[in-house]
Design a protein around this motif. Structure first.
Motif, mmCIF file in Angstrom:
data_model
loop_
_atom_site.group_PDB
_atom_site.id
_atom_site.type_symbol
_atom_site.label_atom_id
_atom_site.label_comp_id
_atom_site.label_asym_id
_atom_site.label_seq_id
_atom_site.Cartn_x
_atom_site.Cartn_y
_atom_site.Cartn_z
ATOM 1 N N TRP A 50 0.842 -1.203 0.000
ATOM 2 C CA TRP A 50 0.000 0.000 0.000
ATOM 3 C C TRP A 50 0.877 1.253 0.000
ATOM 4 C CZ3 TRP A 50 -0.774 4.227 3.140
ATOM 5 C CH2 TRP A 50 -1.935 4.977 2.901
ATOM 6 N N GLU A 53 2.407 1.789 -3.421
ATOM 7 C CA GLU A 53 1.361 2.215 -4.348
ATOM 8 C C GLU A 53 1.012 3.697 -4.176
ATOM 9 O OE1 GLU A 53 -3.229 0.983 -4.677
ATOM 10 O OE2 GLU A 53 -1.842 -0.713 -4.841
ATOM 11 N N HIS A 54 1.099 4.191 -2.938
ATOM 12 C CA HIS A 54 0.736 5.574 -2.649
ATOM 13 C C HIS A 54 1.947 6.496 -2.466
ATOM 14 C CE1 HIS A 54 -3.046 3.486 -1.793
ATOM 15 N NE2 HIS A 54 -3.605 4.625 -2.161
#
Length: 88
Positions: A50, A53-54
């Protein structure tokens, strides 16, 4: 004469059951440790994915989130274990 003998049998049975329980806990402890480690690794993998991805991997906030997730994971397992032990 029967009552003292019964007490001796009860005492011996109690001591035996404590040894059996201790042996069972010794067997379960490494498995529990392995399961906990696997759960924490899985949680970290999710948070790392996560974070990548961010675009926040390696930031203080990301590291804090991973630490908090680890503490929550361990606390949750301890709470569940405690709840189950009280139901013996």
């Amino acid at each position: 004469m029967g009552d003292p003998i019964q007490r001796m049998v009860d005492a011996a049975t109690y001591e035996y059951s404590k040894d059996v329980a201790a042996a069972a806990e010794d067997v379960a402890r490494p498995e529990d440790s392995t399961t906990t480690s696997a759960g924490i690794r899985g949680t970290n993998a999710l948070l790392d994915s996560w974070g990548s991805e961010h675009g926040i991997s390696g930031t203080e906030a990301h590291d804090h989130a991973k630490g908090e997730a680890k503490r929550s994971f361990i606390t949750g397992r301890e709470d569940a274990y405690s709840a189950l032990r009280t139901r013996k």
